[in-house]
Structure formats: C-alpha cells, structure tokens
Design an enzyme around this catalytic site. Structure first.
Site, PDB file in Angstrom:
ATOM      1  N   ASP A   1       0.827  -1.209   0.000  1.00  0.00           N
ATOM      2  CA  ASP A   1       0.000   0.000   0.000  1.00  0.00           C
ATOM      3  C   ASP A   1       0.863   1.261   0.000  1.00  0.00           C
ATOM      4  OD1 ASP A   1       0.990  -0.303   2.572  1.00  0.00           O
ATOM      5  OD2 ASP A   1      -0.943  -0.781   3.461  1.00  0.00           O
TER       6      ASP A   1
ATOM      7  N   ASN B   1      -7.572  -3.113  14.233  1.00  0.00           N
ATOM      8  CA  ASN B   1      -8.950  -3.456  13.870  1.00  0.00           C
ATOM      9  C   ASN B   1      -8.989  -4.628  12.886  1.00  0.00           C
ATOM     10  OD1 ASN B   1      -8.032  -2.298  11.531  1.00  0.00           O
ATOM     11  ND2 ASN B   1      -9.525  -0.621  11.472  1.00  0.00           N
TER      12      ASN B   1
ATOM     13  N   HIS C   1      -7.153  -4.917  10.118  1.00  0.00           N
ATOM     14  CA  HIS C   1      -6.886  -4.615   8.709  1.00  0.00           C
ATOM     15  C   HIS C   1      -5.555  -5.216   8.265  1.00  0.00           C
ATOM     16  CE1 HIS C   1      -4.854  -0.630   9.989  1.00  0.00           C
ATOM     17  NE2 HIS C   1      -3.933  -1.213   9.242  1.00  0.00           N
TER      18      HIS C   1
ATOM     19  N   GLU D   1      -9.650  -1.982   5.252  1.00  0.00           N
ATOM     20  CA  GLU D   1     -10.311  -1.729   6.523  1.00  0.00           C
ATOM     21  C   GLU D   1     -11.540  -2.636   6.674  1.00  0.00           C
ATOM     22  OE1 GLU D   1      -8.843  -0.027   8.669  1.00  0.00           O
ATOM     23  OE2 GLU D   1      -8.306   2.014   8.071  1.00  0.00           O
TER      24      GLU D   1
HETATM   25  C1  GLP Z   1      -0.529   0.256   8.513  1.00  0.00           C
HETATM   26  C2  GLP Z   1      -0.181  -0.509   7.257  1.00  0.00           C
HETATM   27  C3  GLP Z   1      -0.330  -2.003   7.451  1.00  0.00           C
HETATM   28  C4  GLP Z   1       0.366  -2.416   8.728  1.00  0.00           C
HETATM   29  C5  GLP Z   1      -0.325  -1.771   9.887  1.00  0.00           C
HETATM   30  C6  GLP Z   1       0.297  -2.122  11.213  1.00  0.00           C
HETATM   31  O1  GLP Z   1      -1.840   0.659   8.586  1.00  0.00           O
HETATM   32  N1  GLP Z   1      -0.960  -0.107   6.135  1.00  0.00           N
HETATM   33  O2  GLP Z   1       0.194  -2.679   6.329  1.00  0.00           O
HETATM   34  O3  GLP Z   1       0.327  -3.818   8.863  1.00  0.00           O
HETATM   35  O4  GLP Z   1      -0.229  -0.358   9.728  1.00  0.00           O
HETATM   36  O5  GLP Z   1       1.413  -1.320  11.424  1.00  0.00           O
HETATM   37  P1  GLP Z   1       2.420  -1.446  12.621  1.00  0.00           P
HETATM   38  O6  GLP Z   1       3.313  -2.579  12.254  1.00  0.00           O
HETATM   39  O7  GLP Z   1       3.151  -0.144  12.656  1.00  0.00           O
HETATM   40  O8  GLP Z   1       1.628  -1.709  13.829  1.00  0.00           O
END
Ligand code: GLP
Length: 231
Positions: free
Chosen positions: A68, A132, A134, A139
């Site tokens: 993403d 959540n 995702h 989402e």
């Molecule tokens: C973001 C990214 C996800 C990632 C998530 C968790 O929203 N788009 O791909 O898995 O955050 O991030 P973190 O590893 O910083 O908790």
C-alpha cells in the site's frame, strides 16, 4: 491453513522472519516479494540489510510489490511508504530500484494486479495487522473479492498511524492498497504479529468465521499462511 509459531521476544521473531525471506531468495533468486510497512517489519528489514551487506543473500534478481501507499504524499515525503522502503531496506541492498513497486495513482481497477501477474505472481507476501484487523489498508467492511483500490482510512487507523506524523490532521485520509483478493493470490504469506495490542485482532482473524468485519480473517481461506507472534 495457518501454521503458528510464538516467540519469546520480537528479536527472535525478526531472526526467524529473516530466515524465511533468506531461504526464499536462496531457493529462487528471482522471487517476487510482497512487502509491508509499519513498525512491525523494521527489525526484519534491518536483518535483511545486514545479510545482504555480508553477501549472504542477494536481491539482485528479485522484484518487489508493496502492499500500500498513502494517497497524496510525494515519494520524497518521509512519511510515504516509498521513502520508508528506501530508508529501511532498498538502499541497503543490491535490488534494482526499477523492480520495486508501490501502488499509486492509476494502479486501481486491476492495473497493479496485472503488473503483479505479469511478474509471475507474488511468491512470498509479508503482512502486519492493524488493531482493527486490517491488512494492507483493507479496513473492516472491505469485500474479500477486492483488488487493488483506493481506500478511505478509518479514524482509528489514522490515529494509530499518526505517531509517524506531526499531527493527526497530517495523516492522509486515503491510500491505494492491494485488495484482499490481491493478497490471497500470493503463493505463501508470512503474517507478523508483534505486541499484545495486536493479539485481540489476530484472535478474531483466526478464531471467528471469516468475515469482511475482520479483513485478516480472509487468510483462513489461504492454504499457506505462516504466522509469527511475539509480545
Ligand atoms: C498500517 C499498514 C499495514 C500495517 C499496519 C500495522 O496501517 N498499512 O500494512 O500492517 O499499519 O502497522 P504497525 O506494524 O506499525 O503496527
């Protein structure tokens, strides 16, 4: 099908995840890798950078597709995922920058998925998870059939990610993300769960019946998901 391994700390998880990627690159130097951002893979990327510097692995023939990217940030913006990938991994390896891809404008409606297919499909997809449930920026409520698309971020995701920005209002409201069906096309998936605040999301993804309410639950329908968990 999930194979789950628990580690006593994040460092051990990083080492095991780096072994999975290293083995993938040794077995198939031209691997197509699906990559993620956020705090979770930072330790993994540091280890892969070190292994590459020592000549133990090479990304020379590999190709990468990130999950993403925020909409509206330039690739030079330190909060863009393009900047993150160069900073944490790409610039420390021998990868050909032309073979690194992040989804952007024009990649919706099948274009990014077509690029992935043209590269031969993703051999190994790395995933983190949001609180959540995702994955990528899919989402809750995102259809399982979704391909790469523009996603509106929930307030809770923007709040969680605001720690990287000067203020919440600087966090983009939209991002281009691989869809759930895009992710499910990967031959193998490595899901990293780091930190107790993620355990509830993973439990829902793993234990409840698959439902778009918990996007990561779609992974129950994949036949090769390796999950590494640490507190
Ligand atoms: C973001 C990214 C996800 C990632 C998530 C968790 O929203 N788009 O791909 O898995 O955050 O991030 P973190 O590893 O910083 O908790």
């Amino acid at each position: 099908m999930f194979s789950i391994t628990c580690f006593s700390n994040g460092k051990e998880l990083d080492i095991a995840a780096a072994d999975v990627f290293s083995e993938q690159l040794r077995q198939k130097p031209s691997s197509v890798l699906g990559l993620a951002t956020g705090s979770t893979p930072e330790g993994l990327y540091a280890l892969l950078s070190e292994k590459c510097a020592r000549g133990e692995i090479s990304f020379r023939d590999a190709e990468t597709f990130n999950l993403d990217e925020y909409a509206g940030l330039s690739p030079d913006d330190p909060n863009s995922y393009g900047f993150y990938m160069r900073d944490k991994l790409f610039s420390h390896t021998d990868i050909n920058p032309n073979k690194t891809h992040l989804p952007g404008k024009g990649d919706e409606n099948g274009a990014y998925d077509a690029k992935i297919a043209a590269a031969g499909g993703i051999d190994l997809q790395l995933l983190g998870i949001g609180r959540n449930g995702h994955i990528g920026f899919n989402e809750p409520g995102t259809p399982f059939e979704s391909t790469t698309h523009m996603a509106e971020l929930t307030e809770s995701t923007r709040a969680a990610n605001s720690r990287f920005f000067a203020s919440l209002s600087d966090v983009p409201e939209y991002a281009v993300t691989m869809g759930l069906s895009t992710i499910m096309q990967a031959k193998k998936i490595l899901l990293l769960i780091k930190g107790q605040e993620k355990f509830r999301a993973f439990a829902a993804a793993y234990l409840d019946a698959p439902s778009p309410c918990v996007p990561a639950s779609v992974l129950q329908l994949h036949n090769d998901v390796e999950v590494f968990i640490s507190s």
